[in-house]
Enzyme design. Sequence first.
Site, short mmCIF file in Angstrom:
data_model
loop_
_atom_site.label_atom_id
_atom_site.label_comp_id
_atom_site.label_asym_id
_atom_site.label_seq_id
_atom_site.Cartn_x
_atom_site.Cartn_y
_atom_site.Cartn_z
NE ARG A 148 8.29 -5.02 22.73
CZ ARG A 148 7.16 -4.35 22.56
NH1 ARG A 148 6.07 -4.68 23.23
NH2 ARG A 148 7.12 -3.34 21.73
NE ARG A 157 -2.43 -0.01 3.55
CZ ARG A 157 -2.14 0.75 4.59
NH1 ARG A 157 -2.42 2.02 4.58
NH2 ARG A 157 -1.57 0.23 5.66
CB SER A 158 3.36 2.57 2.23
OG SER A 158 2.29 2.68 3.13
CG HIS A 200 2.88 6.44 26.31
ND1 HIS A 200 1.95 7.07 25.52
CD2 HIS A 200 2.92 5.15 25.89
CE1 HIS A 200 1.46 6.20 24.65
NE2 HIS A 200 2.03 5.03 24.85
CB CYS A 245 5.87 3.35 23.74
SG CYS A 245 4.18 2.80 23.50
C1 2RA Z 1 0.06 1.85 23.24
N1 2RA Z 1 2.03 0.83 24.15
O1 2RA Z 1 0.35 2.94 23.76
C2 2RA Z 1 1.08 0.80 23.09
C3 2RA Z 1 1.71 0.91 21.75
N2 2RA Z 1 2.79 0.03 21.56
O2 2RA Z 1 -1.03 1.57 22.82
#
Ligand code: 2RA
Length: 351
Positions: free
Chosen positions: A99, A39-40, A255, A129
């Site tokens: 992981r 697609r990209s 976050h 993250c």
């Molecule tokens: C979220 N940690 O923030 C997940 C993305 N990898 O949804």
Amino acid sequence: ALPTLAVVGATGAVGSVLCELLSSRKNVWGEVRLIASARSAGRRVLVRGEELVVRELSAEAFDGVDVAVFDVPDDVSATWVPVATERGAVAVDNSAAFRMDPDVPLVVPEVNPERIRDRPKGIVANPNCTTLAMIVTVGALHREYGLRELIISSYQAASGAGQAGIDALHDQLAKVSGDRTIGTRAGDVRQAVGDELGPFPAPLALNVVPWAGSLRDHGWSSEELKLRNESRKILGLPDLKVSATCVRVPVVTGHSVAVHAVFGAEVDADDAAEIIKQAPGVVLVDDPAEGEFPTPADAAGTDPTWAGRLRRALDDPRALDVFVVGDNLRKGAALNTVQIAEQVAAELSTA
Ligand code: 2RA
């Protein structure tokens, strides 16, 4: 010759930040090859001042690649990371596919860089993250005091759910703006937002949603289990007690995590502040009298993770409370991946 880098998922939310980082960091790469889904493919992306045409993901696309970084969904990584390693590349994978594999190191360069070389499958995994937002601070404190337990609540940005999350938040905000009565009656936000929830299970505009990821046993979310399992693996503490509650907030990028960390020894808040100040990859911003503490609005677009509101727990001399924030697309994803890839490049260049 300088090593060849492949970026798989180059056009996604994380991949785009990764391309920006390649343009702004010291260059250690020869060829940079951008790869994405059909697609990209064909799109043009500027990297290091040069317009590159995105190639379609295929086995041949990995020919001659020394390091392949993957910023794609778990199932795509599960299929294609082994293809890249079979063709001789070292893979740095940002998905959850590998992981927790005992033969794959899970690396945060400020915390456990020595694990990068220990990769029997040719794969190095990048943490989630939310884990990355807190682990640089927590890892530094652990080295000094010996971590025993984490009780954490996250405040996660919409972009953690990719471009679809960013789009959903903006679309919802447009729908609720203007009418100052919205948010005063049960159901009125839901009514204004309608069915356009995007990747979230409830409206995110003017709301907080105590959910991220998918449902696992006994009511835990996958995101909460990632925080537990990944913290244990990165810190080498298989029995670490971790209780996490993951919450999505109407923030685009960044976050945050409120951390209550219990250690094996008594802690001192001033010493802990000094430890955080000395730690690489984290900046302490902590002067509440002046209104200074980390917020996602200040952390977005920056490389370090940020810590503040550092206090010794009132009821436990072995515990610290601290608020940490990180750009989930940079240190939370693209930057950590690039840091690992650069260490592999340095290793290959001296081999
Ligand atoms: C979220 N940690 O923030 C997940 C993305 N990898 O949804």
